[in-house]
Design an enzyme around this catalytic site. Structure first.
Site, PDB file in Angstrom:
ATOM      1  N   HIS A   1       0.819  -1.213   0.000  1.00 47.99           N
ATOM      2  CA  HIS A   1       0.000   0.000   0.000  1.00 47.99           C
ATOM      3  C   HIS A   1       0.853   1.264   0.000  1.00 47.99           C
ATOM      4  O   HIS A   1       0.358   2.359   0.260  1.00 47.99           O
ATOM      5  CB  HIS A   1      -0.991   0.006   1.172  1.00 47.99           C
ATOM      6  N   THR A   2       2.124   1.105  -0.277  1.00 48.29           N
ATOM      7  CA  THR A   2       3.024   2.259  -0.337  1.00 48.29           C
ATOM      8  C   THR A   2       3.098   2.857  -1.742  1.00 48.29           C
ATOM      9  O   THR A   2       3.493   4.004  -1.894  1.00 48.29           O
ATOM     10  CB  THR A   2       4.447   1.832   0.083  1.00 48.29           C
TER      11      THR A   2
ATOM     12  N   GLY B   1      -8.164 -13.452  -8.511  1.00 48.92           N
ATOM     13  CA  GLY B   1      -8.701 -12.931  -7.251  1.00 48.92           C
ATOM     14  C   GLY B   1      -7.879 -13.330  -6.043  1.00 48.92           C
ATOM     15  O   GLY B   1      -8.361 -13.327  -4.915  1.00 48.92           O
TER      16      GLY B   1
ATOM     17  N   GLY C   1      -4.841 -11.909  -5.274  1.00 45.40           N
ATOM     18  CA  GLY C   1      -3.858 -10.886  -4.928  1.00 45.40           C
ATOM     19  C   GLY C   1      -2.538 -11.093  -5.641  1.00 45.40           C
ATOM     20  O   GLY C   1      -1.494 -10.624  -5.199  1.00 45.40           O
ATOM     21  N   LEU C   2      -2.567 -11.810  -6.780  1.00 49.13           N
ATOM     22  CA  LEU C   2      -1.341 -12.064  -7.537  1.00 49.13           C
ATOM     23  C   LEU C   2      -1.356 -11.295  -8.862  1.00 49.13           C
ATOM     24  O   LEU C   2      -0.629 -11.614  -9.784  1.00 49.13           O
ATOM     25  CB  LEU C   2      -1.167 -13.565  -7.777  1.00 49.13           C
ATOM     26  N   SER C   3      -2.215 -10.281  -8.914  1.00 47.27           N
ATOM     27  CA  SER C   3      -2.269  -9.390 -10.083  1.00 47.27           C
ATOM     28  C   SER C   3      -2.659 -10.057 -11.369  1.00 47.27           C
ATOM     29  O   SER C   3      -2.089  -9.790 -12.432  1.00 47.27           O
ATOM     30  CB  SER C   3      -0.920  -8.688 -10.298  1.00 47.27           C
TER      31      SER C   3
ATOM     32  N   GLU D   1      -7.349   0.383 -14.887  1.00 48.80           N
ATOM     33  CA  GLU D   1      -7.779   0.020 -13.534  1.00 48.80           C
ATOM     34  C   GLU D   1      -8.601   1.163 -12.908  1.00 48.80           C
ATOM     35  O   GLU D   1      -9.650   0.944 -12.310  1.00 48.80           O
ATOM     36  CB  GLU D   1      -6.520  -0.262 -12.700  1.00 48.80           C
TER      37      GLU D   1
ATOM     38  N   ASP E   1       1.704  -3.189  -9.618  1.00 44.05           N
ATOM     39  CA  ASP E   1       1.358  -4.426 -10.329  1.00 44.05           C
ATOM     40  C   ASP E   1       1.748  -4.337 -11.798  1.00 44.05           C
ATOM     41  O   ASP E   1       2.330  -5.274 -12.371  1.00 44.05           O
ATOM     42  CB  ASP E   1      -0.140  -4.709 -10.219  1.00 44.05           C
TER      43      ASP E   1
HETATM   44  C1  GLA Z   1      -3.144  -3.755  -5.191  1.00 42.76           C
HETATM   45  C2  GLA Z   1      -2.889  -2.528  -6.080  1.00 42.76           C
HETATM   46  C3  GLA Z   1      -1.434  -2.086  -5.992  1.00 42.76           C
HETATM   47  C4  GLA Z   1      -0.978  -1.934  -4.540  1.00 42.76           C
HETATM   48  C5  GLA Z   1      -1.384  -3.148  -3.707  1.00 42.76           C
HETATM   49  C6  GLA Z   1      -1.111  -2.951  -2.242  1.00 42.76           C
HETATM   50  O1  GLA Z   1      -2.430  -4.841  -5.692  1.00 42.76           O
HETATM   51  O2  GLA Z   1      -3.219  -2.805  -7.411  1.00 42.76           O
HETATM   52  O3  GLA Z   1      -1.255  -0.883  -6.712  1.00 42.76           O
HETATM   53  O4  GLA Z   1      -1.479  -0.750  -3.988  1.00 42.76           O
HETATM   54  O5  GLA Z   1      -2.749  -3.479  -3.858  1.00 42.76           O
HETATM   55  O6  GLA Z   1       0.249  -2.833  -2.004  1.00 42.76           O
END
Ligand code: GLA
Length: 386
Positions: free
Chosen positions: A33-34, A121, A123-125, A159, A171
């Protein structure tokens, strides 16, 4: 699916010989989240990809077949854009229209077949992998020479506008700029990338998917981002030089604690400490000091759980289980949170123990088994040439 199988599927539906493009998913080691706070992140691209087989058409229609979902759709580029349907098509249409906007050209029609081995879904983009693969294909079919960084930004634009999540750039950057054998320390302000080896002969990285996705994920994501912006707004009244939470130190935060609402204070504390941890972790990885890197990963998890409040019981449980095993250096949630995966740094000879213990205890507690992965790091997006 092999390239031959994809080609055969393409030919069953469409005419012409396709070109092939790939873009990988990613795992983030630390720095969560940075990115949308102009901070530091440290992802690596994984050997799971979205593949797009594509060939041009003579009209303005994009016929797109999502092989894994067995769904076909037609986008008519002569019509206005459609936003936020809430389906996979948002990623595809968003990406095509965003690259057209960003690179300022009118794309021709195309036939596209999309298939992906990135878990969805989790969290692996998987979404960035679709955006980048489709964007790459669109640019290549239209003979547009492009700057790769701009392709990443076009993916982020898809996005924001078409999906409706105000995500950062991690991502898409990981999917475009990943490099095999390394993780990428990305400065999300200067966009400088430093590639860092993160394992040695005895060490590896495991990813465990909780297989839950709590549905507040996307709305809470935008809320967190707004809370960070609120912090900057308040702190700027005292320090006009602050442009983002990147410029804020722990000392400043404690000095102005009384001016910040409690939730805003907690979110800021996470970002400020996470940036520090990410830089320290990059140093530790460079020195192959896995003990220190792992400790920072545990601290990152605690901060995401307690201050940023984006974890959940399932993630906390898996991190807890990992922390009881001596062969594990560190473990944390990875990605946006509210479900998805944990990432753990561990000794190779402890992989079986981590897998068996996590699967058994998780299944006993939650009633179903998590998925366990060892991914290899991979190169970023490319055309797949024969
Ligand atoms: C998602 C978002 C990223 C990032 C993460 C958290 O994956 O797409 O841009 O903010 O959450 O680190």
């Amino acid at each position: 699916m092999t390239r031959e199988q994809i080609a055969a599927e393409f030919q069953r539906r469409f005419e012409g010989r396709p070109r092939f493009f790939q873009a990988p998913g990613r795992v983030n080691l630390i720095g969560e989240h940075t990115d949308y706070n102009e901070g530091f992140v440290m992802p690596f691209a994984i050997d799971r990809h979205t593949i797009v087989a594509a060939s041009p058409r003579n009209d303005l229609k994009i016929h797109v077949h999502a092989y894994d979902l067995a769904e076909t759709a037609v986008i008519d580029l002569a019509d206005g854009p459609r936003l936020r349907r809430g389906t996979w098509l948002d990623y595809a249409e968003g990406s095509i229209r965003s690259v057209a906007d960003r690179f300022n050209f009118k794309p021709s029609g195309a036939d596209m077949l999309i298939t992906s081995s990135v878990p969805i879904g989790a969290g692996l983009s998987s979404s960035a992998a679709i955006e980048i693969a489709v964007g790459y294909a669109t640019l290549a079919l239209n003979d547009i020479r492009f700057d790769q960084q701009e392709l990443a930004f076009a993916g982020q634009m898809a996005e924001h506008e078409y999906v409706g999540t105000r995500s950062g750039i991690m991502d898409q950057f990981a999917s475009v700029f990943g490099r095999r054998g390394t993780a990428m320390l990305l400065d999300c302000r200067s966009l400088e990338r430093t590639y860092v080896g993160v394992t040695d002969e005895q060490t590896t990285i495991a990813v465990i998917d909780t297989k839950v996705k709590h549905n507040l994920a996307s709305s809470e994501y935008n809320t967190r981002r707004a809370e960070c912006e609120e912090a900057v707004k308040i702190l700027r009244e005292h320090h006009p030089g602050i442009g983002s939470l990147r410029d804020v130190t722990a000392e400043m935060l404690s000095r102005f604690a009384n001016f910040l609402p409690q939730n805003v204070m907690k979110r800021s504390r996470h970002i400020v400490s996470e940036n520090k941890r990410t830089l320290a972790a990059a140093d530790a990885f460079m020195q192959e000091d896995f003990e220190s890197a792992g400790k920072l990963m545990y601290e990152s998890h605690a901060s995401l759980r307690d201050d940023y409040e984006v974890s959940c019981d399932e993630l906390d449980f898996l991190v807890e289980v990992a922390s009881d095993l001596t062969g594990v250096f560190g473990s944390r949630m990875t990605g946006g949170g509210f479900g998805g995966c944990t990432v753990s740094l561990l000794r190779k000879d402890s992989v079986d123990e981590l897998r068996d213990t996590s699967v058994k205890l998780y299944a006993t507690k939650f009633g179903f088994e998590p998925d366990f992965y060892i991914f290899e790091s991979a190169d970023g997006a490319s055309e797949i040439l024969a």
